[in-house]
Motif scaffolding. Sequence first.
Motif, PDB file in Angstrom:
ATOM      1  N   VAL A 151       0.839  -1.209   0.000  1.00 46.39           N
ATOM      2  CA  VAL A 151       0.000   0.000   0.000  1.00 46.39           C
ATOM      3  C   VAL A 151       0.872   1.257   0.000  1.00 46.39           C
ATOM      4  CG1 VAL A 151      -1.599   1.340   1.438  1.00 46.39           C
ATOM      5  CG2 VAL A 151      -1.992  -1.077   1.098  1.00 46.39           C
ATOM      6  N   PHE A 154       2.580   1.800  -3.201  1.00 42.54           N
ATOM      7  CA  PHE A 154       1.615   2.144  -4.249  1.00 42.54           C
ATOM      8  C   PHE A 154       1.347   3.654  -4.281  1.00 42.54           C
ATOM      9  CE2 PHE A 154      -2.964   2.954  -5.003  1.00 42.54           C
ATOM     10  CZ  PHE A 154      -3.042   2.610  -6.337  1.00 42.54           C
ATOM     11  N   VAL A 155       1.430   4.295  -3.104  1.00 49.89           N
ATOM     12  CA  VAL A 155       1.086   5.730  -3.009  1.00 49.89           C
ATOM     13  C   VAL A 155       1.995   6.595  -3.907  1.00 49.89           C
ATOM     14  CG1 VAL A 155       0.940   7.693  -1.432  1.00 49.89           C
ATOM     15  CG2 VAL A 155      -0.006   5.512  -0.752  1.00 49.89           C
ATOM     16  N   SER A 158       1.432   5.835  -7.718  1.00 50.79           N
ATOM     17  CA  SER A 158       0.188   6.351  -8.296  1.00 50.79           C
ATOM     18  C   SER A 158       0.154   7.882  -8.342  1.00 50.79           C
ATOM     19  CB  SER A 158      -1.012   5.833  -7.501  1.00 50.79           C
ATOM     20  OG  SER A 158      -0.856   6.207  -6.162  1.00 50.79           O
ATOM     21  N   TYR A 249      -3.455  11.105   5.238  1.00 52.33           N
ATOM     22  CA  TYR A 249      -4.803  10.849   4.723  1.00 52.33           C
ATOM     23  C   TYR A 249      -5.112  11.798   3.562  1.00 52.33           C
ATOM     24  CZ  TYR A 249      -9.798   9.860   4.772  1.00 52.33           C
ATOM     25  OH  TYR A 249     -11.069   9.501   4.418  1.00 52.33           O
ATOM     26  N   VAL A 252      -3.359  10.449   0.508  1.00 59.75           N
ATOM     27  CA  VAL A 252      -4.052   9.298  -0.089  1.00 59.75           C
ATOM     28  C   VAL A 252      -5.295   9.766  -0.855  1.00 59.75           C
ATOM     29  CG1 VAL A 252      -5.376   7.237   0.535  1.00 59.75           C
ATOM     30  CG2 VAL A 252      -3.146   7.594   1.524  1.00 59.75           C
ATOM     31  N   ASP A 265      -9.285   6.020  -1.015  1.00 59.74           N
ATOM     32  CA  ASP A 265      -8.713   6.164   0.325  1.00 59.74           C
ATOM     33  C   ASP A 265      -9.319   5.177   1.324  1.00 59.74           C
ATOM     34  OD1 ASP A 265     -10.901   7.830  -0.327  1.00 59.74           O
ATOM     35  OD2 ASP A 265     -10.777   8.724   1.666  1.00 59.74           O
ATOM     36  N   LEU A 268      -7.514   1.861   0.942  1.00 60.58           N
ATOM     37  CA  LEU A 268      -6.155   1.923   1.493  1.00 60.58           C
ATOM     38  C   LEU A 268      -6.184   1.988   3.023  1.00 60.58           C
ATOM     39  CD1 LEU A 268      -4.401   4.289  -1.057  1.00 60.58           C
ATOM     40  CD2 LEU A 268      -4.484   1.819  -1.028  1.00 60.58           C
ATOM     41  N   LEU A 271      -6.832  -1.376   4.437  1.00 63.38           N
ATOM     42  CA  LEU A 271      -5.639  -2.233   4.463  1.00 63.38           C
ATOM     43  C   LEU A 271      -4.634  -1.770   5.516  1.00 63.38           C
ATOM     44  CD1 LEU A 271      -5.100  -2.696   0.634  1.00 63.38           C
ATOM     45  CD2 LEU A 271      -5.762  -4.462   2.246  1.00 63.38           C
ATOM     46  N   TYR A 272      -4.764  -0.508   5.922  1.00 63.89           N
ATOM     47  CA  TYR A 272      -3.844   0.050   6.920  1.00 63.89           C
ATOM     48  C   TYR A 272      -4.240  -0.335   8.347  1.00 63.89           C
ATOM     49  CZ  TYR A 272      -2.275   3.833  10.050  1.00 63.89           C
ATOM     50  OH  TYR A 272      -1.779   4.542  11.099  1.00 63.89           O
TER      51      TYR A 272
END
Lengths: 412, 73
Positions: A151, A154-155, A158, A249, A252, A265, A268, A271-272
């Motif tokens: 994750v 990925f930030v 992206s 946040y 994201v 968001d 994500l 998953l966090y």
Amino acid sequence: MKMTISPRQGAFLAGNIIVTSSIVALPQSLIDLALQNTWLVPILLSLYVFVIIYFSFFLAKSTDSIKEKLTTEQTNWKVKILALLLFIYIFHLLLRDLRFVSGFIEVTLLPLTPLYIITMLIILTSLYITWGGVEVIARFTELYYFLFIGVILFVPISLISQFEVENFEPIIGLEMIPSILQSTFIGLNWVGEIVVLFLIIGFIEPINKMKSSILYGSLSGVFLLFVIIFSQIAVLGPEIVRYSAYPSYTLVQQIRLTDFLDRLDFILVALYFPTLFAKFSLLIYGLNRSLSLISGVKTKFTKIPLSIIAGILSITLFTDKADHFEFNIYTWSTLGLLFQLMILLFMFIIVKSKTMKNDTINNMEKNNQCKDETEDSGQQNPKDEQYDKEQTKTEEKQGNRDGESQSDSSKS
Amino acid sequence: MLKILFIMLLLIGGYYLGHKEMNQDKKVKMLYVTTSMIALICSFSLLFDHVISGYTTFLYYFFGRFTKRIISQ
């Protein structure tokens, strides 16, 4: 049943404990001080990780001695003081993180849900994970920390189209060094949270890989922190981040992949959150373990009242968010660091005393071995030879006296 | 008051879960009861605001101000 965790799980636990709460709570305070040069701070923080791990274990010739010391149930006063320090430290850590997470959920995700309900739900979930013991926590962390790495990586990938290199200007100058050091001071106690792992290093099998696994895991956590700080500066810019409550946040929320995925968001964040639960469960486990080391009573049922106390105090100790922010950033930076240094000192004393004891035992064994070898080979010490000669002389004299007394008695 | 009742239920539930172990070992029982009593006393602070928040204020006056001095704020 003997509980063991693998070095990889140990590494993931170390990374998880460093990065999960700091990734949301810390960047704003760091960037507020060091602005566009904050991306240098994690590099300096990694030096502190090296210091903690090497200072704790550098005296230990064999890691078996540490394991023996920290897994035994019969504890001496040094281990009890270490356990007491860890208990107080972990308790404050749990209070701080619980309030931070419940506040984060209240502001961003569930604004109408009371803080008490959110806190109790977090506690009950973490309690359920920690009920299975350290193995379950390690497996849970292994599963979700791996996803969490994905994750975080990925930030920036992206958001690469929104990176602005101008946000890093003016780049490092001599006048920025004090602010970078000040920012590093704020971050020190966040990466120093790996001292909590002293309570579970005895469970890592094989134990000889313990030091390297904790080191690599901690460095992975610091690297993820670096990725997030770098992305925040590049995308949002330091001026926006320093006035934002939850800049991670906000970062994201900037991700726009397609037209229909406008609330990525949530995915994500979903998953966090398991990594946060993993951290809480480890902290509750640490609380219970240190209490069992202090009291000498081993039970898992005390996890329930301990976590409830932490939950209640996380609500009542902080009157509002400003109060919590002051504790989180200003108070805990010094207090947490002080606790860590004391824990390190006691760890050093315990390892040193154990090493000295082992050295004396080894020396005694060596001496005994040498003696046996000399006896086997038939060679004698000069001192021993002299002693033997004296012994034979006295025996001869004794024999002569006996002979004389016998002849006297026959004469009479 | 419902909040305190919920906490009491949790603590009683915990006792019920571990009553076999607690009956076998009195030390475990003592430890559980002691920690539960502390939890119950703490839960009453939920009824009154600003009762034990003085602890964080006290810590702030010592350590928070020290940090602020270090970071020159």
